[in-house]
Design a protein around this motif. Structure first.
Motif, PDB file in Angstrom:
ATOM      1  N   GLY A 178       3.962  16.322  23.286  1.00 53.00           N
ATOM      2  CA  GLY A 178       3.704  16.972  24.566  1.00 53.00           C
ATOM      3  C   GLY A 178       4.519  18.239  24.724  1.00 53.00           C
ATOM      4  N   VAL A 179       5.767  18.217  24.244  1.00 50.89           N
ATOM      5  CA  VAL A 179       6.630  19.400  24.285  1.00 50.89           C
ATOM      6  C   VAL A 179       6.370  20.319  23.095  1.00 50.89           C
ATOM      7  CG1 VAL A 179       9.024  20.160  23.948  1.00 50.89           C
ATOM      8  CG2 VAL A 179       8.475  18.508  25.736  1.00 50.89           C
ATOM      9  N   THR A 180       6.288  19.745  21.912  1.00 51.11           N
ATOM     10  CA  THR A 180       6.153  20.595  20.722  1.00 51.11           C
ATOM     11  C   THR A 180       4.839  21.372  20.712  1.00 51.11           C
ATOM     12  OG1 THR A 180       5.299  18.715  19.441  1.00 51.11           O
ATOM     13  CG2 THR A 180       7.671  19.138  19.331  1.00 51.11           C
ATOM     14  N   SER A 181       3.763  20.756  21.186  1.00 45.67           N
ATOM     15  CA  SER A 181       2.492  21.483  21.215  1.00 45.67           C
ATOM     16  C   SER A 181       2.533  22.600  22.254  1.00 45.67           C
ATOM     17  CB  SER A 181       1.332  20.533  21.508  1.00 45.67           C
ATOM     18  OG  SER A 181       1.475  19.914  22.775  1.00 45.67           O
ATOM     19  N   HIS A 182       3.218  22.340  23.361  1.00 41.35           N
ATOM     20  CA  HIS A 182       3.373  23.381  24.386  1.00 41.35           C
ATOM     21  C   HIS A 182       4.154  24.572  23.825  1.00 41.35           C
ATOM     22  CE1 HIS A 182       4.038  25.191  28.348  1.00 41.35           C
ATOM     23  NE2 HIS A 182       5.314  25.296  28.021  1.00 41.35           N
ATOM     24  N   LEU A 183       5.240  24.285  23.122  1.00 43.09           N
ATOM     25  CA  LEU A 183       6.050  25.356  22.535  1.00 43.09           C
ATOM     26  C   LEU A 183       5.260  26.134  21.491  1.00 43.09           C
ATOM     27  CD1 LEU A 183       9.437  23.439  22.165  1.00 43.09           C
ATOM     28  CD2 LEU A 183       8.933  25.288  23.780  1.00 43.09           C
ATOM     29  N   LEU A 207      -0.360  19.960  32.074  1.00 46.97           N
ATOM     30  CA  LEU A 207      -1.728  20.440  32.053  1.00 46.97           C
ATOM     31  C   LEU A 207      -2.715  19.389  32.532  1.00 46.97           C
ATOM     32  CD1 LEU A 207      -3.527  20.258  28.675  1.00 46.97           C
ATOM     33  CD2 LEU A 207      -1.224  19.361  28.837  1.00 46.97           C
ATOM     34  N   VAL A 208      -3.730  19.899  33.199  1.00 49.18           N
ATOM     35  CA  VAL A 208      -4.930  19.124  33.491  1.00 49.18           C
ATOM     36  C   VAL A 208      -5.906  19.457  32.386  1.00 49.18           C
ATOM     37  CG1 VAL A 208      -6.801  18.769  35.144  1.00 49.18           C
ATOM     38  CG2 VAL A 208      -4.486  19.277  35.960  1.00 49.18           C
ATOM     39  N   GLU A 226       9.918  32.113  29.682  1.00 50.30           N
ATOM     40  CA  GLU A 226      11.343  31.818  29.851  1.00 50.30           C
ATOM     41  C   GLU A 226      11.540  30.520  30.624  1.00 50.30           C
ATOM     42  OE1 GLU A 226      15.487  31.776  30.271  1.00 50.30           O
ATOM     43  OE2 GLU A 226      14.191  32.804  28.821  1.00 50.30           O
ATOM     44  N   LYS A 227      10.816  30.346  31.735  1.00 51.96           N
ATOM     45  CA  LYS A 227      10.980  29.139  32.544  1.00 51.96           C
ATOM     46  C   LYS A 227      10.493  27.901  31.790  1.00 51.96           C
ATOM     47  CE  LYS A 227      12.624  31.576  35.886  1.00 51.96           C
ATOM     48  NZ  LYS A 227      14.087  31.607  36.099  1.00 51.96           N
ATOM     49  N   SER A 228       9.421  28.039  31.023  1.00 57.30           N
ATOM     50  CA  SER A 228       8.928  26.914  30.221  1.00 57.30           C
ATOM     51  C   SER A 228       9.923  26.553  29.128  1.00 57.30           C
ATOM     52  CB  SER A 228       7.574  27.260  29.599  1.00 57.30           C
ATOM     53  OG  SER A 228       6.588  27.446  30.586  1.00 57.30           O
ATOM     54  N   MET A 229      10.548  27.563  28.541  1.00 60.99           N
ATOM     55  CA  MET A 229      11.546  27.329  27.510  1.00 60.99           C
ATOM     56  C   MET A 229      12.752  26.579  28.087  1.00 60.99           C
ATOM     57  SD  MET A 229      12.430  27.740  24.382  1.00 60.99           S
ATOM     58  CE  MET A 229      13.988  27.268  23.637  1.00 60.99           C
ATOM     59  N   VAL A 230      13.155  26.955  29.290  1.00 54.08           N
ATOM     60  CA  VAL A 230      14.258  26.262  29.960  1.00 54.08           C
ATOM     61  C   VAL A 230      13.897  24.794  30.180  1.00 54.08           C
ATOM     62  CG1 VAL A 230      15.529  26.071  32.138  1.00 54.08           C
ATOM     63  CG2 VAL A 230      15.216  28.303  31.074  1.00 54.08           C
TER      64      VAL A 230
END
Length: 267
Positions: A178-183, A207-208, A226-230
């Protein structure tokens, strides 16, 4: 009173403007490279997105166009020092060969007024590269969890509180996708922006299915990146902290991003 040379006036104008933009500026600095020392007209440093940026600047108050040879010399210095970008300021322009030599490179040819107008287009790709480097380091850190001893790996993954992957439910060790695919998607968006492929897509962590936002400018992209990375970094830190209790990962997301996404969704 001795008259100040034109080259010195121009160098001061350039350094003062870069300082106004927030750079830590040094004039006539000698910097050690991998192969030699180099005398730099103006060096400009800035810390952004957690990464230190270094620009090397030459100021040419010449009465003729700057030739290709001068540009190639600067490119060699930039490479030797490992600077992020080299800039040549000139109000007399550049020869055609010099312009061709900078295509698809980290060298910028400009004048003061042009740079004032296009500053964001110059600095934003550098910020994007800095963010991309942070993303790569975080992806590597998450990947390293799988190298832990089995008992430690299980306890670490059990503390994962981030969003799960679409095909891996919460509690499954592979839910960290969930995190790695977002990154990974964020890296693609940053790369698209650097190559001018606007609009770029942004898929939120919560995500929907089928939800994708289009972003049309650097300001918006760098903000959400930046905010997503945080957020992802906090999720990782929580997972790596022994004794931490499960949390709703949304409490780890900066409120500015939560507010933005809520307003976009009309919530």
């Amino acid at each position: 009173m001795a008259r100040i040379p034109e080259w010195q006036k121009y160098q001061k104008e350039v350094s003062s403007f870069l300082s106004e933009l927030g750079f830590d500026v040094r004039v006539d600095e000698t910097i050690e490279g991998a192969r030699a020392q180099h005398d730099i007209d103006v060096s400009a440093r800035m810390s952004t997105a957690g990464v230190d940026i270094l620009w090397l600047v030459e100021c040419k108050a010449w009465g003729r166009r700057i030739p290709k040879e001068r540009i190639l010399t600067l490119q060699g210095i930039v490479d030797d020092i490992g600077a992020d970008r080299g800039l040549v300021f000139s109000e007399s322009g550049f020869q055609a060969g010099a312009i061709r030599a900078t295509r698809s490179t980290n060298i910028t040819l400009t004048g003061l007024e042009d740079f004032r107008m296009n500053f964001q287009d110059e600095v934003s790709p550098t910020k994007a590269r800095a963010l991309d480097e942070r993303i790569v380091r975080l992806l590597q850190a998450i990947s390293a969890v799988w190298d832990l001893a089995e008992s430690e790996r299980k306890s670490t993954l059990a503390r994962y509180s981030g969003p799960s992957g679409l095909i891996f439910p919460k509690g499954d060790p592979h839910a960290v996708v969930g995190v790695t695919s977002h990154l990974s998607r964020m890296r693609t968006s940053l790369e698209d922006a650097r190559f001018g492929r606007w609009p770029v897509t942004y898929v939120p962590l919560d995500l929907v299915l089928g939800e994708v936002f289009d972003i049309n400018d650097w300001e918006g992209l760098l903000f959400v990146a930046e905010k997503s990375m945080v957020t992802c970094g906090r999720i990782y830190d929580h997972m790596m902290t022994p004794g931490s209790i499960p949390v709703d990962w949304r409490v780890l997301q900066p409120p500015e991003l939560t507010s933005l996404l809520s307003s976009i969704r009309g919530q």
